[in-house]
Scaffold this active site. Sequence first.
Site, PDB file in Angstrom:
ATOM      1  CG  ASN A   1     126.340  -6.500   2.783  1.00 24.00           C
ATOM      2  OD1 ASN A   1     126.771  -5.361   2.935  1.00 24.00           O
ATOM      3  ND2 ASN A   1     126.109  -7.289   3.795  1.00 24.00           N
TER       4      ASN A   1
ATOM      5  CG  LEU B   1     115.864   0.986  -0.607  1.00 21.23           C
ATOM      6  CD1 LEU B   1     116.254   2.373  -0.208  1.00 21.23           C
ATOM      7  CD2 LEU B   1     114.600   0.967  -1.396  1.00 21.23           C
TER       8      LEU B   1
ATOM      9  N   GLY C   1     118.021 -12.802  -2.485  1.00 21.76           N
ATOM     10  CA  GLY C   1     118.887 -13.666  -3.295  1.00 21.76           C
ATOM     11  C   GLY C   1     120.066 -12.892  -3.846  1.00 21.76           C
TER      12      GLY C   1
ATOM     13  CG  HIS D   1     121.133 -14.431   6.090  1.00 26.15           C
ATOM     14  ND1 HIS D   1     122.024 -15.361   5.584  1.00 26.15           N
ATOM     15  CD2 HIS D   1     121.775 -13.233   6.040  1.00 26.15           C
ATOM     16  CE1 HIS D   1     123.141 -14.749   5.254  1.00 26.15           C
ATOM     17  NE2 HIS D   1     123.029 -13.470   5.513  1.00 26.15           N
TER      18      HIS D   1
ATOM     19  CB  ALA E   1     121.854 -16.458  -2.384  1.00 22.50           C
TER      20      ALA E   1
ATOM     21  CE  LYS F   1     123.825  -4.796  -4.166  1.00 20.80           C
ATOM     22  NZ  LYS F   1     124.063  -5.612  -2.969  1.00 20.80           N
TER      23      LYS F   1
END
Length: 480
Positions: free
Chosen positions: A202, A205, A378, A403, A405, A479
Site C-alpha cells: 500500500n 510515492l 485515494g 485517512h 478510500a 509502488k
Amino acid sequence: MELKKINENVWELPETYKQGMKVKGNIYLNDELYEGLQKDVFEQIANVACLPGIQKYSLAMPDCHYGYGFCIGGVAAFDERYGVISPGGVGFDINCGVRLIKTNLSKKDVEDKTKLKELLNEIFTNVPSGLGSKGKIRLDNNQIDTVLEEGVEWAIKEGYGTKKDLERIEENGRMKEADASFVSESAKKRGKPQLGSLGSGNHFLEIQYVDEIFNEETAKVYGVEKDQLMIMVHTGSRGLGHQICADYLRRMENATKKYNIKIPDRQLACAPINSEEGEAYFKAMSCGANYAWANRQLITHWVREAFEKVFKNSYENMGMEIVYDVAHNIAKKETHIVDGKEKSVIVHRKGATRAFGPNHSEIPEIYRPVGQPVIIPGDMGTASYLLSGTELAMEKTFGSTAHGAGRTLSRVKALQMYKSSEVQERLEKEGILVMADSKGVIAEECPEAYKDIEAVANVCDNSGIALKVSRLKPLGVVKG
Ligand code: 5GP
Ligand code: MN
Ligand code: MN
C-alpha cells in the site's frame, strides 16, 4: 440489528447493540458506503465502546473496514486518568502517514511522457522501495536511538532538509515522550537497515497534479493552485514499528489480566494509560512515530534530489516545500471538550487523520486561519484529496477524519481478479505511469481494490469533519 441513521452522513450504534458498551458508536458514511460495509465492522466499533474510560463515542470514519482489534478508520479517546491505551488502536505500522510536497512546476512540465518517465525512474532509483527494502544510510546503535528520540530533528541535523520542514509536520516530526530504552533490540535491529525506504504494498510515492480547487481561500493559504505538480509520500515505520507493536501486544495481554480489564476481543489487549505497561507502550510507540517521520524526511530529501537532477534546478527554486505531513496510525495525548469541560484524553487514530480546526495552537501558524491540512490518498488510478480540519471535527470526532478510500477487496481477491501487467497498461493509456518493485503489487493495489474516494471525501465534507480543498490526480506512481 439495524443502525439508526441520524442524518445523511451519521449512523448511530446504540449502547444496546452489545452488552458492556459504555458509549454509543457513531459512524460517518453515506447510504452507498453503509450498504457496502461488512457488518463485522459494527462489532469492532461496539467492542471498542466497551473499553474502560472511553469518552463520548466509539467512532468510525467513512473509509472504515475490518482491522486488528479496532477497525481501520477507528477513532477512540480515553480519559487520561482512568482510561486505557491499546496497541490495536494504533495498528502495526506505527505512524503510517502521508506527506504532501508542493512544487512551483505545473502539469505542463511533465507533459512530455519521456520527461515524466525520466523523473519517475530517477525517483525509483534514488528512493529504496520494495518488500524488506534497505535504506542507503548505515546507523550504529547510538544513532538509531537518536533517530527514535529526535525524529525529524535528527534528519535535519544530518542535512536531510531544513528547519522550515519541521514546522510543516504534525508534532514537528518529534514526539517528546519517546524513550529508546523502551524499544527492544530486535525492533531496533529491524529498523536500522530500513530507515529511508518506502516499503511495499500500500505504500507509495506519487507525482500528482491539482485537478480541481474547491476552496480558493484555503488553497491559497496552503499554497495550492490548479495544475500545480505535487508529490505525495505514503509510508510508515517499516519493520521497527511492526516489531514494537508485536512486542507490546504480548506485554499488554498480561497487563489486561493483571489489571483485570474485561475486553470482548483478545485483540483489544490494553493497559491503563497511567500504568507501567501503558506508559512503556506510549514511549515505545512515540519512538516508532519518530522513526516514521524521519523516514518520510529522508525520502523527501531523495525526491528533491531526483527533481534537481531531472530539471537541472535547485529544489528551493522549484518551490519544493512540505504542505503538511500527517500521521494516520497513532495515539496522542490531547485536550478536548467533553461535557462542556476541557479534558485530557488519549486519542487513538487507527487509519484516521487528525483534522484540527482553525486557530488550534498545535497547527502551524500560517495555517491557523483555515485549519490543518488533511491529506487523504485515494488510489493509483483515480484521485487523492487535500482537505482542511474543522471546528466541527473538534466537537464530534476529537478532531479526526478519514485517512484514505479504504480497501474493498482483500489483496488475495484483487490478485485473483486482476493482472498487474493489464492494470499497468490500462493506467498508462489513461496517462498514468506506474512502477513497482514486486510483481503482484499493481494488481493488489489496483483502483478497484479501494472504495470510491469521491464518496469518502464527500462524506467528510458534507458532514463537516473536514472540508474539501483540492483534488489531486495521479501522473506517476512508484509502488514498493
Ligand atoms: P493504508 O495506510 O490504510 O494502507 O492506506 C491509506 C490509503 O491509501 C488507502 O485507504 C488507499 O485509499 C490509499 N492508497 C493506497 N495505494 C494508493 C496509491 O497507489 N495511490 C494513492 N493515491 N492512494 C493509494
Ligand atoms: Mn497508511
Ligand atoms: Mn503503512
